[in-house]
Design a protein around this motif. Structure first.
Motif, short mmCIF file in Angstrom:
data_model
loop_
_atom_site.label_atom_id
_atom_site.label_comp_id
_atom_site.label_asym_id
_atom_site.label_seq_id
_atom_site.Cartn_x
_atom_site.Cartn_y
_atom_site.Cartn_z
N SER A 74 0.84 -1.19 0.00
CA SER A 74 0.00 0.00 0.00
C SER A 74 0.88 1.24 0.00
O SER A 74 1.27 1.72 1.05
CB SER A 74 -0.90 -0.01 1.23
N PRO A 75 1.21 1.78 -1.17
CA PRO A 75 2.23 2.82 -1.29
C PRO A 75 2.00 4.04 -0.43
O PRO A 75 2.93 4.57 0.16
CB PRO A 75 2.19 3.16 -2.78
N TYR A 105 -3.67 12.35 -5.20
CA TYR A 105 -3.73 11.14 -4.39
C TYR A 105 -5.11 10.53 -4.50
O TYR A 105 -6.13 11.22 -4.38
CB TYR A 105 -3.41 11.48 -2.93
N GLU A 137 -7.21 3.31 -4.10
CA GLU A 137 -6.05 2.46 -4.31
C GLU A 137 -4.84 2.90 -3.50
O GLU A 137 -3.76 2.33 -3.63
CB GLU A 137 -5.68 2.43 -5.80
N GLU A 160 -2.92 5.50 -3.77
CA GLU A 160 -1.86 5.77 -4.73
C GLU A 160 -1.62 7.27 -4.86
O GLU A 160 -2.56 8.06 -4.88
CB GLU A 160 -2.20 5.20 -6.10
N GLN A 161 -0.37 7.62 -5.02
CA GLN A 161 0.05 8.99 -5.24
C GLN A 161 0.57 9.12 -6.67
O GLN A 161 1.47 8.37 -7.07
CB GLN A 161 1.14 9.38 -4.24
N ASP A 162 0.02 10.05 -7.44
CA ASP A 162 0.41 10.26 -8.83
C ASP A 162 1.09 11.62 -8.93
O ASP A 162 0.46 12.66 -8.75
CB ASP A 162 -0.83 10.21 -9.73
#
Length: 761
Positions: free
Chosen positions: A8-9, A150, A154, A156-158
């Motif tokens: 889980s990033p 973010y 999911e 997730e950070q983009d």
């Protein structure tokens, strides 16, 4: 990487940002704002000297989150925030006191390279109030920005999106002051009926033991930290005032390029000039339209080398092109149902995105030229085909959400003209409540386009396939647990997405036990562990039956059982280690090999001039897929980042990556080796002017191992480039670059000189 980062990033990011939540039942403190009338102007210069700042209410209730959550904020590190709202933007004024101002750390750097080794202010903003996504920006004390989006579903950070944010910083004898202007045109929110806007402000103080302060109290043990974003108080009728205001951005671009190619077939040269245009229009708050005409999608920076060992399974790569990053939270799915790297050279692209209080949707269509690549997965490999036809790639995505429930639908199509096409449709959903989250995705495809060995696209009888995924996550103060099952039918194809394997069922179970703080005696001293965890990961991939290829069902492709530990200590250091009791199979009907290995790594910021030092290492028995045998070997990736201030306010960045994967043969030396190194140096004259030198080499080879009789071979490639870039402001830039690429195949050499102008109107 840590175990939590593996599964889980963003649980890792707030260590640069651990996921967190306010204490259960606590009332989140609101952050007050002052509405300005249209005649009041604030200059973004970092001074905080206008009368509006004196009239704005102050918020100074910050809390320590890292390295020790809940500890009092040191009295010499007071932080205050004031928020102004004018007719065009949110304007943040931050005053950060520091009783050791000489120890503050900052550096000129590339965009999106602001990290916890630097003093910075971060702002996380959710203008929908749904706690499902947040836009964020971090500004360090030299005025460098990192920004992105973010996604909570999911975790997730983009870092792809670049927002048109203006910022200025003033260093002071007792700290610094900062102004950040975030245009309302760049915020996406419903036209009416939406929730209150939410935000969180964070502050990084690396010289104080890696301290991170936040404007709302946080704790670990929840699905997503953005549940704790605090409401903005005092917006009044801001949304009603700006929701009908139209915004239009035009970004013309001119690219002039001279190419020189040489290989065994001779020499060729070509000069070309191309003009392109990006259009971003927001007629009102809930609608955004994007268009791109003849874009130059060549990458400013080539992708980093990634060691794959002898694996034949493709890896996904991050997106760097702005057109695909608009409202990325709406398109997000557990499976990359749209993978923008499948778009190589579009003639044009159109996109529309809509949001309401309980629903959102996006639609996109692009006409792509030939010359790209199409990847189609199989059980044991990803096959890549040359794209020799113009195609039309289209998709539509919609979601309905209410509280903890989300229901969505998705459809995409890739048309190859008279050579057939690929169509995909699916449904997905998510439920979350009190530390529990369940999600599911069902998709079905129909494909009538195939590729021949002669690189032709041909129509074939339609074949159908299905995809299904279910995932459950439970988290608490003491546990982070996940169970996931994924089934990909042999006939499932998504030419607009990323499906590296088909004909398989994957099962994953991850159990993470949080054990809190520990002190480890070390001789006369001790080691303080701020976080400590144990982990158990179980993974298995089995085949599904396929009558077309004759693949039997229930053949184990891969099985992993990996117990391990992870901990965080001083100097922003994370260490982890797994024991891998693993098994792998190389091809259908082959032997299931034992591949035990030790996996370990660390990530640290050891020195002010070395803010990044990290490594990921695997040592043990490795599967040589082509030879269908196992040998001793490993996989190593080491990254180091160096930062040096220079006289005159200049700064030097130096980032190095070295990677190696190898499998030993019968004569001890490697039978297979895959190597790469990369050096990126950037000389920053100012925050707007930089010179970048990039050098990268890759090589892979096979030697005779004395058993298999496989023919030896060797491939090498190199890249050298020099790029000067001047940025007037966001969206307005000029760059001049020279690049030279060399490949051992056919002794190919390509050199190009490129001049590019971008001008946002």
């Amino acid at each position: 990487m840590s175990f939590i980062k593996q599964v889980s990033p963003l649980l890792y990011v707030l260590a640069a940002h651990l996921p967190a939540h306010a204490e259960e039942g606590a009332v989140l403190p609101s952050l007050p704002a002052l509405l300005l009338d249209r005649h009041q102007l604030v200059t973004v210069d970092g001074k905080l000297d206008e009368a509006a700042w004196q009239a704005a209410p102050e918020f100074a209730q910050f809390h320590q989150f890292l390295p020790e959550n809940g500890k009092p904020v040191p009295p010499g590190l007071r932080t205050s925030v004031r928020l102004l709202i004018d007719e065009h933007a949110l304007v943040f004024g931050i005053r950060a006191w520091d009783d050791d101002a000489a120890g503050m750390r900052g550096s000129l750097a590339r965009r999106d390279k602001v990290a916890r080794d630097q003093d910075f202010i971060g702002i996380w903003l959710d203008p929908t109030g749904h706690s499902r996504a947040a836009q964020f920006v971090r500004v360090n004390i030299d005025g460098v920005l990192s920004d992105g989006m973010y996604r909570a579903d999911e975790d997730e950070q983009d870092m792809g999106p670049d927002f048109p944010i203006d910022a200025a910083v003033r260093r002071l004898p007792d700290g610094y002051s900062m102004e950040i202007r975030w245009p309302l045109a760049n915020l996406r929110f419903p036209y009416e009926g939406g929730n209150a806007w939410k935000l969180m402000v964070e502050r990084s103080v690396p010289h104080a033991g890696g301290l991170v302060l936040t404007s709302t109290p946080l704790r670990t043990g929840t699905i997503s930290f953005i549940d704790a974003l605090q409401p903005i108080d005092g917006m009044g009728a801001t949304v009603e005032t700006v929701r009908d205001r139209a915004f239009l951005d035009l970004k013309p671009e001119l690219t002039v390029r001279a190419n020189r190619d040489r290989d065994d077939a001779g020499r060729r040269h070509a000069n070309e000039a191309s003009a392109s245009l990006e259009i971003n229009a927001r007629p009102r708050a809930d609608w955004v339209f994007n268009a791109t005409i003849n874009p130059d999608f060549s990458q400013v920076e080539i992708d980093e080398p990634m060691p794959t060992g002898a694996s034949r399974i493709a890896l996904s790569l991050p997106e760097k092109r702005a057109f695909f990053l608009e409202s990325a939270d709406v398109l997000g799915l557990p499976l990359p149902a749209f993978y923008s790297r499948t778009i190589a050279s579009p003639e044009w692209g159109l996109r529309a995105t809509w949001r309401s209080a309980q629903a959102d949707a996006t639609a996109m269509s692009l006409r792509d030229e030939e010359g790209g690549a199409v990847q189609r997965g199989r059980v044991y490999e990803t096959v890549e085909y040359g794209q020799t036809r113009r195609t039309l790639a289209s998709l539509v995505r919609g979601r309905w959400h209410d509280g903890g429930m989300v229901l969505g639908a998705f459809a995409s199509q890739r048309g190859y003209g008279d050579a057939g096409g690929n169509a995909v449709a699916g449904f997905d959903g998510q439920w979350r409540s009190d530390g529990n989250q369940a999600s599911w995705l069902l998709m079905h495809s129909q494909t009538s386009a195939a590729f021949t060995d002669e690189e032709r696209t041909v129509r074939v009888p339609a074949r159908r396939g299905s995809y299904a995924q279910g995932r459950y996550v439970h988290t608490s103060d003491d546990w982070w647990n996940e169970a996931k099952i994924e089934a990909i039918g042999a006939g499932f194809v998504n030419d607009n997405g990323f499906v590296p394997q088909t004909g398989i069922v994957k099962t994953d179970i991850n159990l993470n036990r949080r054990l809190g703080e520990h002190t480890v005696p070390l001789g006369a001293g001790s080691l303080q562990l701020y976080e400590f965890e144990t982990h158990l990961g179980v993974h298995e991939t089995r085949t599904l039956s396929d009558a077309v290829t004759g693949q039997p069902a229930n053949e184990i492709v891969e099985r992993k059982v990996q117990p391990g530990i992870w901990f965080r200590s001083g100097r922003q250091t994370d260490l982890w280690a797994n024991l891998g009791f693993d098994q792998q199979r190389a091809h259908r009907g082959g032997k299931l090999h034992d591949t035990p290995a030790l996996h370990f790594g660390f990530d640290s910021s050891p020195l002010p001039w070395m803010p990044v030092l990290k490594a990921e290492v695997t040592l043990g028995r490795q599967l040589d897929v082509d030879a269908d045998r196992v040998g001793g070997g490993g996989n190593v990736v080491v990254d180091a980042g160096l930062r040096f201030p220079l006289p005159g306010g200049w700064a030097l960045e130096s980032d190095v990556r070295v990677n190696r994967a190898w499998i030993n043969g019968t004569r001890v030396r490697p039978a297979f080796a895959d190597n790469g190194w990369r050096w990126l140096g950037m000389l920053h004259f100012t925050a707007s002017d930089s010179l970048r030198l990039l050098a990268q080499n890759t090589s892979s080879s096979r030697r005779d191992d004395g058993i298999t009789g496989l023919a030896p071979w060797a491939e090498r490639g190199s890249h050298r480039s020099l790029l000067y870039r001047h940025l007037w402001r966001h969206g307005r830039s000029m760059s001049v670059g020279y690049a030279r690429d060399r490949a051992s195949e056919a002794n190919a050499v390509n050199a190009s000189l490129t001049v590019k102008f971008q001008w946002e109107v």
